[in-house]
Design a protein around this motif. Structure first.
Motif, PDB file in Angstrom:
ATOM      1  N   PRO A   1       1.956  22.880  37.430  1.00  0.00           N
ATOM      2  CA  PRO A   1       1.388  23.603  36.286  1.00  0.00           C
ATOM      3  C   PRO A   1      -0.088  23.869  36.534  1.00  0.00           C
ATOM      4  O   PRO A   1      -0.662  23.371  37.515  1.00  0.00           O
ATOM      5  CB  PRO A   1       1.587  22.627  35.131  1.00  0.00           C
ATOM      6  N   VAL A   2      -0.709  24.624  35.664  1.00  0.00           N
ATOM      7  CA  VAL A   2      -2.120  24.957  35.870  1.00  0.00           C
ATOM      8  C   VAL A   2      -3.002  23.706  35.840  1.00  0.00           C
ATOM      9  O   VAL A   2      -4.062  23.665  36.464  1.00  0.00           O
ATOM     10  CB  VAL A   2      -2.588  26.001  34.831  1.00  0.00           C
ATOM     11  N   ASN A   3      -2.563  22.672  35.136  1.00  0.00           N
ATOM     12  CA  ASN A   3      -3.331  21.425  35.085  1.00  0.00           C
ATOM     13  C   ASN A   3      -2.757  20.361  36.025  1.00  0.00           C
ATOM     14  O   ASN A   3      -2.827  19.164  35.758  1.00  0.00           O
ATOM     15  CB  ASN A   3      -3.399  20.882  33.656  1.00  0.00           C
ATOM     16  N   ARG A   4      -2.200  20.818  37.146  1.00  0.00           N
ATOM     17  CA  ARG A   4      -1.642  19.893  38.143  1.00  0.00           C
ATOM     18  C   ARG A   4      -2.613  18.776  38.503  1.00  0.00           C
ATOM     19  O   ARG A   4      -2.231  17.621  38.708  1.00  0.00           O
ATOM     20  CB  ARG A   4      -1.250  20.670  39.415  1.00  0.00           C
ATOM     21  N   CYS A   5      -3.901  19.102  38.615  1.00  0.00           N
ATOM     22  CA  CYS A   5      -4.902  18.101  39.003  1.00  0.00           C
ATOM     23  C   CYS A   5      -4.948  16.932  38.019  1.00  0.00           C
ATOM     24  O   CYS A   5      -5.298  15.812  38.403  1.00  0.00           O
ATOM     25  CB  CYS A   5      -6.284  18.739  39.105  1.00  0.00           C
ATOM     26  N   PHE A   6      -4.622  17.189  36.763  1.00  0.00           N
ATOM     27  CA  PHE A   6      -4.582  16.105  35.779  1.00  0.00           C
ATOM     28  C   PHE A   6      -3.573  15.046  36.203  1.00  0.00           C
ATOM     29  O   PHE A   6      -3.858  13.844  36.157  1.00  0.00           O
ATOM     30  CB  PHE A   6      -4.223  16.657  34.396  1.00  0.00           C
ATOM     31  N   TYR A   7      -2.408  15.478  36.639  1.00  0.00           N
ATOM     32  CA  TYR A   7      -1.358  14.537  37.033  1.00  0.00           C
ATOM     33  C   TYR A   7      -1.694  13.861  38.354  1.00  0.00           C
ATOM     34  O   TYR A   7      -1.401  12.669  38.546  1.00  0.00           O
ATOM     35  CB  TYR A   7      -0.018  15.259  37.097  1.00  0.00           C
ATOM     36  N   CYS A   8      -2.337  14.592  39.251  1.00  0.00           N
ATOM     37  CA  CYS A   8      -2.762  13.998  40.524  1.00  0.00           C
ATOM     38  C   CYS A   8      -3.746  12.859  40.270  1.00  0.00           C
ATOM     39  O   CYS A   8      -3.570  11.745  40.762  1.00  0.00           O
ATOM     40  CB  CYS A   8      -3.404  15.064  41.404  1.00  0.00           C
ATOM     41  N   LYS A   9      -4.791  13.141  39.485  1.00  0.00           N
ATOM     42  CA  LYS A   9      -5.819  12.135  39.233  1.00  0.00           C
ATOM     43  C   LYS A   9      -5.300  10.998  38.362  1.00  0.00           C
ATOM     44  O   LYS A   9      -5.718   9.842  38.526  1.00  0.00           O
ATOM     45  CB  LYS A   9      -7.035  12.778  38.581  1.00  0.00           C
ATOM     46  N   THR A  10      -4.390  11.309  37.455  1.00  0.00           N
ATOM     47  CA  THR A  10      -3.792  10.253  36.636  1.00  0.00           C
ATOM     48  C   THR A  10      -3.087   9.238  37.533  1.00  0.00           C
ATOM     49  O   THR A  10      -3.237   8.021  37.369  1.00  0.00           O
ATOM     50  CB  THR A  10      -2.804  10.850  35.623  1.00  0.00           C
ATOM     51  N   ASN A  11      -2.320   9.749  38.497  1.00  0.00           N
ATOM     52  CA  ASN A  11      -1.628   8.858  39.430  1.00  0.00           C
ATOM     53  C   ASN A  11      -2.608   8.106  40.316  1.00  0.00           C
ATOM     54  O   ASN A  11      -2.424   6.918  40.605  1.00  0.00           O
ATOM     55  CB  ASN A  11      -0.648   9.661  40.280  1.00  0.00           C
ATOM     56  N   LEU A  12      -3.666   8.784  40.766  1.00  0.00           N
ATOM     57  CA  LEU A  12      -4.653   8.139  41.621  1.00  0.00           C
ATOM     58  C   LEU A  12      -5.319   6.969  40.906  1.00  0.00           C
ATOM     59  O   LEU A  12      -5.384   5.844  41.440  1.00  0.00           O
ATOM     60  CB  LEU A  12      -5.723   9.151  42.047  1.00  0.00           C
ATOM     61  N   TYR A  13      -5.823   7.217  39.705  1.00  0.00           N
ATOM     62  CA  TYR A  13      -6.552   6.161  39.000  1.00  0.00           C
ATOM     63  C   TYR A  13      -5.622   5.035  38.557  1.00  0.00           C
ATOM     64  O   TYR A  13      -6.034   3.868  38.513  1.00  0.00           O
ATOM     65  CB  TYR A  13      -7.309   6.753  37.817  1.00  0.00           C
ATOM     66  N   LYS A  14      -4.373   5.371  38.287  1.00  0.00           N
ATOM     67  CA  LYS A  14      -3.397   4.327  37.963  1.00  0.00           C
ATOM     68  C   LYS A  14      -3.163   3.437  39.181  1.00  0.00           C
ATOM     69  O   LYS A  14      -3.113   2.193  39.064  1.00  0.00           O
ATOM     70  CB  LYS A  14      -2.076   4.959  37.520  1.00  0.00           C
ATOM     71  N   ALA A  15      -3.048   4.059  40.352  1.00  0.00           N
ATOM     72  CA  ALA A  15      -2.825   3.291  41.583  1.00  0.00           C
ATOM     73  C   ALA A  15      -3.994   2.359  41.871  1.00  0.00           C
ATOM     74  O   ALA A  15      -3.802   1.206  42.270  1.00  0.00           O
ATOM     75  CB  ALA A  15      -2.597   4.242  42.755  1.00  0.00           C
ATOM     76  N   ILE A  16      -5.214   2.853  41.678  1.00  0.00           N
ATOM     77  CA  ILE A  16      -6.394   2.015  41.924  1.00  0.00           C
ATOM     78  C   ILE A  16      -6.487   0.895  40.897  1.00  0.00           C
ATOM     79  O   ILE A  16      -6.750  -0.268  41.234  1.00  0.00           O
ATOM     80  CB  ILE A  16      -7.679   2.867  41.917  1.00  0.00           C
ATOM     81  N   SER A  17      -6.250   1.232  39.625  1.00  0.00           N
ATOM     82  CA  SER A  17      -6.412   0.237  38.561  1.00  0.00           C
ATOM     83  C   SER A  17      -5.371  -0.873  38.621  1.00  0.00           C
ATOM     84  O   SER A  17      -5.584  -1.955  38.055  1.00  0.00           O
ATOM     85  CB  SER A  17      -6.363   0.917  37.188  1.00  0.00           C
ATOM     86  N   THR A  18      -4.256  -0.629  39.323  1.00  0.00           N
ATOM     87  CA  THR A  18      -3.252  -1.691  39.451  1.00  0.00           C
ATOM     88  C   THR A  18      -3.671  -2.760  40.451  1.00  0.00           C
ATOM     89  O   THR A  18      -3.094  -3.855  40.452  1.00  0.00           O
ATOM     90  CB  THR A  18      -1.885  -1.112  39.874  1.00  0.00           C
ATOM     91  N   VAL A  19      -4.656  -2.455  41.300  1.00  0.00           N
ATOM     92  CA  VAL A  19      -5.071  -3.430  42.312  1.00  0.00           C
ATOM     93  C   VAL A  19      -6.500  -3.926  42.113  1.00  0.00           C
ATOM     94  O   VAL A  19      -6.985  -4.746  42.896  1.00  0.00           O
ATOM     95  CB  VAL A  19      -4.925  -2.839  43.736  1.00  0.00           C
TER      96      VAL A  19
END
Length: 283
Positions: A97-115
């Motif tokens: 979608p046009v806001n694809r970057c939102f989902y990319c960064k959401t996954n990135l920050y979730k991955a970092i915050s889990t560790v």
């Protein structure tokens, strides 16, 4: 840079490191671009804090960006963790979608915050606030901080700081967004296709002399569009354009893809369609 400019740059860098010192324990999301690399370098040079760098790898991340981050980690003794943000398991991301970057960064920050429970930092600068950056909304949701924004640091100052702290030619590293940004909005993200886009851009840079300042291999509904800076595009002869088309066709056809190829002048964000009006992100 003259002495007066150098003094201004060093003072600005000091304001950033003073801010970092207040945070004590930080994690820097390092993409391999000049913004996050400069932030990582400043963090490394800030005394009495603990710093961990995180770099996510996926088909959307150019291999040269990952190689650059690993080399910098070796050269400067960074504590670096390579991780998979798992955005390619997210249907919202894959649907592009046009806001694809939102989902990319959401996954990135979730991955970092889990560790880690450290403050997560991004390299966003004030120039990014006037562009369409849905990833900033994801950062806000994850309570990510942006030291360059907080200290009113623009892209030019980031580059000047990079030069002043010894990053040399890297200080003028050209912007290179993730490879998914080359795919027109609404066309599903294909992880098998993205490395071919990266390879095509690399081969074009090697095949055109002088090397183009900007190359983008876009996938649109109409086919592959190679965007070049104005000078490089205007210098292409019919014979050279035909040769480049052959090279690009060869890259895609060996993996079973077949697209018509055309050339256009580079336009920022041209793969994004139906973009909302530009607005300033409140951070």
């Amino acid at each position: 840079m003259g002495p007066q400019v150098i003094d201004e740059v060093l003072k600005h860098a000091s304001r950033i490191t003073a801010l970092l010192a207040e945070m004590r324990e930080i994690s820097v999301a390092v993409s391999g671009g000049i913004d996050s690399v400069t932030l990582a370098m400043l963090a490394t040079q800030t005394p009495n804090i603990t710093v961990q760098m995180y770099h996510a790898v996926s088909p959307a991340v150019p291999s040269q960006a990952t190689a650059r981050v690993k080399q910098l980690a070796r050269d400067y003794g960074w504590k670096l963790k390579i991780l998979d943000a798992h955005e390619f398991a997210d249907e919202d991301y894959l649907s592009n979608p046009v806001n694809r970057c939102f989902y990319c960064k959401t996954n990135l920050y979730k991955a970092i915050s889990t560790v880690t429970e450290d403050v997560i930092l991004s390299g966003a600068n004030v120039d990014d606030l006037s562009d369409y950056r849905p990833g900033l909304d994801a950062a806000k949701n994850a309570q990510v901080r942006h030291p360059f924004v907080e200290t009113h640091t623009d892209k030019r100052m980031v580059r000047d700081i990079a030069k002043s702290i010894g990053l040399g030619e890297l200080s003028e590293l050209a912007a290179s967004p993730c490879l998914s940004s080359r795919v027109e909005t609404g066309i599903r993200i294909d992880p098998e296709l993205l490395p071919l886009i990266n390879e095509s851009e690399r081969l074009i840079k090697q095949s055109v002399s002088p090397e183009p300042k900007t190359v983008r291999c876009r996938l649109r509904a109409t086919g592959i569009v190679i965007e070049l800076d104005g000078g490089s595009l205007s210098s292409l002869t019919t014979q050279k354009e035909s040769a480049l088309k052959g090279i690009i066709n060869g890259v895609f056809e060996k993996r079973g893809y077949c697209y018509p190829v055309s050339f256009e002048a580079y336009k920022l964000g041209s793969a994004f369609i139906h973009i909302q009006p530009v607005h300033t992100h409140p951070l």
